[in-house]
Structures are given as structure tokens and as C-alpha cells.
Scaffold this active site. Sequence first.
Site, mmCIF file in Angstrom:
data_model
loop_
_atom_site.group_PDB
_atom_site.id
_atom_site.type_symbol
_atom_site.label_atom_id
_atom_site.label_comp_id
_atom_site.label_asym_id
_atom_site.label_seq_id
_atom_site.Cartn_x
_atom_site.Cartn_y
_atom_site.Cartn_z
ATOM 1 N N ARG A 36 13.919 -12.112 6.258
ATOM 2 C CA ARG A 36 13.998 -11.550 4.913
ATOM 3 C C ARG A 36 14.394 -10.078 4.982
ATOM 4 O O ARG A 36 13.830 -9.315 5.763
ATOM 5 C CB ARG A 36 12.629 -11.718 4.256
ATOM 6 C CG ARG A 36 12.552 -11.284 2.821
ATOM 7 C CD ARG A 36 11.209 -11.651 2.228
ATOM 8 N NE ARG A 36 10.128 -10.817 2.754
ATOM 9 C CZ ARG A 36 8.933 -10.681 2.163
ATOM 10 N NH1 ARG A 36 8.658 -11.360 1.066
ATOM 11 N NH2 ARG A 36 8.008 -9.914 2.673
ATOM 12 N N TYR A 55 3.106 -1.412 -3.407
ATOM 13 C CA TYR A 55 3.436 -1.136 -2.003
ATOM 14 C C TYR A 55 4.679 -1.885 -1.529
ATOM 15 O O TYR A 55 4.952 -1.922 -0.348
ATOM 16 C CB TYR A 55 2.249 -1.444 -1.077
ATOM 17 C CG TYR A 55 1.694 -2.843 -1.201
ATOM 18 C CD1 TYR A 55 2.331 -3.923 -0.599
ATOM 19 C CD2 TYR A 55 0.528 -3.085 -1.911
ATOM 20 C CE1 TYR A 55 1.832 -5.197 -0.708
ATOM 21 C CE2 TYR A 55 0.016 -4.359 -2.027
ATOM 22 C CZ TYR A 55 0.676 -5.406 -1.425
ATOM 23 O OH TYR A 55 0.166 -6.673 -1.548
ATOM 24 N N LYS A 56 5.426 -2.507 -2.470
ATOM 25 C CA LYS A 56 6.672 -3.152 -2.056
ATOM 26 C C LYS A 56 7.817 -2.212 -2.414
ATOM 27 O O LYS A 56 7.992 -1.191 -1.761
ATOM 28 C CB LYS A 56 6.772 -4.539 -2.660
ATOM 29 C CG LYS A 56 5.762 -5.467 -1.945
ATOM 30 C CD LYS A 56 5.554 -6.812 -2.550
ATOM 31 C CE LYS A 56 4.441 -7.523 -1.774
ATOM 32 N NZ LYS A 56 3.855 -8.638 -2.513
ATOM 33 N N ASP A 107 3.629 -12.341 -12.404
ATOM 34 C CA ASP A 107 3.393 -11.500 -11.242
ATOM 35 C C ASP A 107 4.717 -10.805 -10.909
ATOM 36 O O ASP A 107 5.734 -11.468 -10.670
ATOM 37 C CB ASP A 107 2.911 -12.364 -10.070
ATOM 38 C CG ASP A 107 2.463 -11.523 -8.887
ATOM 39 O OD1 ASP A 107 3.066 -10.446 -8.673
ATOM 40 O OD2 ASP A 107 1.539 -11.945 -8.167
ATOM 41 N N PHE A 165 3.500 -16.948 -4.384
ATOM 42 C CA PHE A 165 2.865 -16.404 -3.182
ATOM 43 C C PHE A 165 1.500 -17.070 -3.000
ATOM 44 O O PHE A 165 0.733 -17.194 -3.955
ATOM 45 C CB PHE A 165 2.708 -14.885 -3.337
ATOM 46 C CG PHE A 165 2.281 -14.200 -2.085
ATOM 47 C CD1 PHE A 165 3.146 -14.102 -1.004
ATOM 48 C CD2 PHE A 165 1.008 -13.661 -1.968
ATOM 49 C CE1 PHE A 165 2.744 -13.470 0.169
ATOM 50 C CE2 PHE A 165 0.600 -13.028 -0.800
ATOM 51 C CZ PHE A 165 1.472 -12.934 0.267
HETATM 52 C C1 LIG Z 1 2.478 -9.144 -2.093
HETATM 53 C C2 LIG Z 1 1.936 -10.159 -3.032
HETATM 54 C C3 LIG Z 1 0.554 -10.325 -3.199
HETATM 55 C C4 LIG Z 1 -0.449 -9.579 -2.348
HETATM 56 O O1 LIG Z 1 -1.669 -9.356 -2.995
HETATM 57 P P1 LIG Z 1 -2.666 -8.210 -2.498
HETATM 58 O O2 LIG Z 1 -3.954 -8.592 -3.125
HETATM 59 O O3 LIG Z 1 -2.139 -6.890 -2.989
HETATM 60 O O4 LIG Z 1 -2.698 -8.251 -0.999
HETATM 61 C C5 LIG Z 1 0.121 -11.243 -4.153
HETATM 62 N N1 LIG Z 1 0.997 -11.963 -4.895
HETATM 63 C C6 LIG Z 1 2.329 -11.823 -4.750
HETATM 64 C C7 LIG Z 1 3.264 -12.635 -5.601
HETATM 65 C C8 LIG Z 1 2.841 -10.940 -3.796
HETATM 66 O O5 LIG Z 1 4.166 -10.842 -3.632
#
Ligand SMILES: *Cc1c(COP(=O)(O)O)cnc(C)c1O
Length: 320
Positions: free
Chosen positions: A279, A132-133, A107, A33
Site C-alpha cells: 500500500r 495520525y494518517k 469513518d 477496518f
Molecule cells: C486507522 C483506523 C482505525 C484505528 O483506530 P484507533 O483506535 O485509532 O487505533 C480504526 N478504523 C479505521 C477505519 C481506520 O482506518
Amino acid sequence: MGDTLSIKLFQALCAGLTMRPERKVILSDSGNFPSDLYIAQGLVNLKNAGYVLRIVAAEEVADCLRRQSDEIAVVMLTEVDYRSGRLHDMQEITALAHAGGAVTIWDLAHSAGALPISLAATGAEFAVGCTYKYLNGGPGAPAFIYVRPDLTETVEPALSGWLGHAEPFAFETTYRPARSIERMRVGTPAVIQMTALEEALKVWDGVDLAEIRRASIALSTLFIAEVTRRCPQLVLASPAGPAHRGSQVSFAFEQGYAFMQALIDHGVIGDFRAPNLMRFGITPLYLDRHDILQAVETIETIWANKLWQQQRYQTAQKVT
Ligand SMILES: *Cc1c(COP(=O)(O)O)cnc(C)c1O
């Protein structure tokens, strides 16, 4: 628990680099990400000490670890690719990283609540994720950080806030980290978000993640088979084999953004990831075969009637 995933990742990266002072490479993959890559790049710039972020294709990570093992300080990967759902082999990659002497950060943003995770079994030093996912805490819900238990008294907390202090209410002028995972706490917890998360997590009481995984695979397999059969122009962009996939399924389509807008308008809520991916999150706690078949029906209707071509679906919103 606390803060956001980007911040928890920053903490893990700082601590990981400190554990291997003689090495300068952070290894990640191009499917990670962007925020993770941005945070790593920002840290490299901040340290200004010859660090580099090396980004390779996901399939090349294992080879890279075999070839360049003595340069790599930290391996920073996301287990499930946010676009395709492609699943890394945590066990294998962590073992390779450790064989070469690197620290590993996983992660778990798209893993927590989606599939069983044997984090302790891998021996990975750090893991981070958000709630939050698949855990439904809602945007702004707190993130989490895991530090391997034998390291919690020695890892260096880069963000040395008062609530990570050994005795925050002694109000000493000098920082002394707590002798536990508490040292990864930064400041005042977001109590309102924590409360929302606590309620969201209640749906998981008594749920067996292995069962969730079985149901997720059955529903995803059905979804892929039906969409592919009825709309062959939508191209599967996720691994076809369920063992290589998390709990999301993506289809590539050039007009994917407009198509997803039309879908949402018709009650099927997925999202769009540039440049062309639609998705779909498969969540067996509250979706069943009937929902999947109904979603496929809607996809077919939108396809057959070219509904995505309508003007109102063409304007891109800020959040996709
Ligand atoms: C959703 C996601 C994030 C988002 O990070 P926030 O700081 O909570 O906005 C970061 N890394 C990955 C791999 C994600 O899927």
C-alpha cells in the site's frame, strides 16, 4: 477531539442505536477496518439484547439498504477502504439509509486530509476519524467525532465522563451532559498529543483541499501507469478510475511483505496489508512527480534484481 478512533466509534454507535430503539441491525461492509467491526461486535455482545452486526460486500450495501430498510438501525461504513482505497459514495448511501430510516456513521480515517469531504451536505448523523494518517499527528494523536449540529443536545453519551458534564468543575454526584458536542468528551484530554497535532496541522494553513485532490489524482495516475508498465507482474488492487479511489494505491503481489521490506530499506516507505497488498499513500503536500518517478525507479530495481528474495526481508515484524 480526543481518545482514539475505536473509542469515538463506540460512542457514535451507542448513540446511534439509542436513536432507533425498535431496530436491531448494524450494517457494515467486509472492507471495513477490523477494529470498527470488532467494536460493533463487542457492543452487540455487551448489550445482549438481540442486536446483530450484518456484514455485506461493499458493492452490496446500497442494495441491502433498499431491501432491508426497516431492520437497520445504524449504517456504519468507512468511506475509503483501508486496503484498496475504494471510495464509497457518501451522498448516495446516506440518502438511502435515511430513506429507510437508519442512522449513518461515517469513518473518515482515510479521508481526512486526503480528499474534500462534504459531510454536512450528506446529512449524516455521525462521523469519526483519526488524525495520525493524512493529517500527520503521529501515532497516538487524538481522534475526532462529529455529531450533526441539530443532535448535539439530545444524543446520549454512553461514556459519561466528567469532562462531558455540563459543569465538570461543579463536581456534582449526578451526570448531566453538556448541551453541546462537549458531551462527547470523556476524560482529561491528551494535551501532549494535542500539542503535537496542532503543530502538524500548521502545514495545512491556506491549503485548498480541492487542489490537493487534483494533485493526488495526477500523482496516483502517474504512479499506477508507470508501475504497471515497468512491473506488469504487480497487480493493481485499487479501483482504476480516480473518482472511485481515495489517496492511496495498492498493488497485489504474493511476496508483498518481503517486497515492501526491501522498498523501505531503499527509502520508499509504504506498508503491507495481509494477505498480499503493498500500500502506497500519495500525499501531494510533500510528494511531487519527481518523488513518484524515483519511487517507481526503486520498485523496478527491486523487481529486476529480485532483491525482495534476500533473507533479511523475509521475517515478518509485529507491525506491518
Ligand atoms: C486507522 C483506523 C482505525 C484505528 O483506530 P484507533 O483506535 O485509532 O487505533 C480504526 N478504523 C479505521 C477505519 C481506520 O482506518
